[in-house]
Design an enzyme around this catalytic site. Sequence first.
Site, PDB file in Angstrom:
ATOM      1  N   HIS A   1       1.158  -1.203   0.066  1.00 57.69           N
ATOM      2  CA  HIS A   1       0.207   0.522   0.150  1.00 57.69           C
ATOM      3  C   HIS A   1       0.687   1.706  -0.108  1.00 57.69           C
ATOM      4  CE1 HIS A   1      -2.523   2.939   2.516  1.00 57.69           C
ATOM      5  NE2 HIS A   1      -3.189   2.828   1.395  1.00 57.69           N
ATOM      6  N   ARG A   2       1.310   1.901  -0.901  1.00 61.62           N
ATOM      7  CA  ARG A   2       1.870   2.959  -1.118  1.00 61.62           C
ATOM      8  C   ARG A   2       2.999   2.347  -1.183  1.00 61.62           C
ATOM      9  NH1 ARG A   2      -1.771   7.809   2.300  1.00 61.62           N
ATOM     10  NH2 ARG A   2      -3.353   6.194   2.474  1.00 61.62           N
TER      11      ARG A   2
ATOM     12  N   GLU B   1       1.764  -1.050  -5.319  1.00 59.37           N
ATOM     13  CA  GLU B   1       0.420   0.453  -5.458  1.00 59.37           C
ATOM     14  C   GLU B   1       0.234   1.856  -5.930  1.00 59.37           C
ATOM     15  OE1 GLU B   1      -3.687   2.353  -3.820  1.00 59.37           O
ATOM     16  OE2 GLU B   1      -1.648   2.046  -1.959  1.00 59.37           O
TER      17      GLU B   1
ATOM     18  N   ASP C   1      -0.899   5.235  -6.633  1.00 59.98           N
ATOM     19  CA  ASP C   1      -1.732   6.146  -6.458  1.00 59.98           C
ATOM     20  C   ASP C   1      -1.819   7.287  -7.478  1.00 59.98           C
ATOM     21  OD1 ASP C   1      -3.925   5.235  -4.562  1.00 59.98           O
ATOM     22  OD2 ASP C   1      -2.425   6.022  -2.822  1.00 59.98           O
TER      23      ASP C   1
ATOM     24  N   HIS D   1      -0.271  10.383  -3.099  1.00 58.94           N
ATOM     25  CA  HIS D   1      -1.925   9.856  -2.973  1.00 58.94           C
ATOM     26  C   HIS D   1      -2.573  11.301  -2.276  1.00 58.94           C
ATOM     27  CE1 HIS D   1      -5.018   9.199   0.506  1.00 58.94           C
ATOM     28  NE2 HIS D   1      -5.151   8.567  -0.175  1.00 58.94           N
TER      29      HIS D   1
ATOM     30  N   GLU E   1      -3.965   3.327  -9.230  1.00 58.40           N
ATOM     31  CA  GLU E   1      -5.690   4.199  -8.371  1.00 58.40           C
ATOM     32  C   GLU E   1      -6.103   5.127  -8.794  1.00 58.40           C
ATOM     33  OE1 GLU E   1      -8.460   5.637  -4.392  1.00 58.40           O
ATOM     34  OE2 GLU E   1      -6.668   4.251  -4.279  1.00 58.40           O
TER      35      GLU E   1
ATOM     36  N   GLN F   1      -8.185   0.392 -10.355  1.00 64.14           N
ATOM     37  CA  GLN F   1      -8.862   0.677  -9.069  1.00 64.14           C
ATOM     38  C   GLN F   1      -9.170   2.208  -8.985  1.00 64.14           C
ATOM     39  OE1 GLN F   1      -6.909   0.683  -4.894  1.00 64.14           O
ATOM     40  NE2 GLN F   1      -4.663   1.133  -6.002  1.00 64.14           N
TER      41      GLN F   1
END
Length: 301
Positions: free
Chosen positions: A32-33, A59, A61, A74, A148, A189
């Site tokens: 995550h990140r 991931e 963002d 993010h 994302e 996503q």
Amino acid sequence: MHFIIMTSVIMAHHMHEPSLKMYPKTPINIAHRGASAYAPEHTLAAYRLALEMKADFVEPDLQITKDGVLICMHDETLDRTTNVKTVFPDRSRNVKGKERWLVADFTLAEIKSLDAGSWFNAKFAGEKVPTFQEMLDLVRGKAGIIPETKSPESYESQGISMEKLVMEFLKTNKLDQPGADPATPVVIQSFSQASLKKLRAEYSCKLPLLLLYERATRDTFSPENLRELKNLVEGVGPSKLLVDQFPNLIKDSHEVGLSVTIYTCRSKQTGKFADVKAEMKYYLKLGVDAIFTDNPDQFPR
């Protein structure tokens, strides 16, 4: 005999792509990140660490600079994770009564002049905000990517299509088709169903899509809604809280052929669990297919 084979081929061609499998295998460990418990989120340091920790997917963002470049960040704003206030003190704008420095107000060169590491720990001083391309160049061949589309409506109101930029980027990198690079699977996503619809309808995206959920009503994950959703996406991405709130969510999603990916398991926030590994074990036992975690090294194998 020939006729039967032909019709099945034609039918397969006309069926919507969500007969695709979301992930090459399960369970899936998503950094995550990046490995954001140990390094500043969305920096090459965090992505590098995620690879060392054997994450299956990393991931990014995505946000968009003033000059139209996709970067990994993010927030829509630069102030939380960089020293933008110091470098560009007079470039903020008032957003909902707060002084904010918007990504969209700065060129890539300006953003590259910022320190994206010191806020996390002095030893990461000088880490830069990476472009999506730099992130991909680092991760490609070693893990999947799960970009994302962040705040797509906000960019759309400025006349910028994030979906178009993402698909052009993937096409340039020859990753816009499922299985294009088996060593680097791609899943897209978003919390925005409209963004995912746009990817399918306007940009003929054939990659697996994941719809994220922060809140839900009693009907959100009803079998009818999930069946309907299957026409658009390959997976649902509820928060851990929603999985706790709707105990049938996993079973019902699987019954219609949707994967379940949860977020976020992190060492600094484990609730009733002894540690983050115990928490992830619990959700994997419930049957989730993939987990976003700040601690990819703690993923139970």
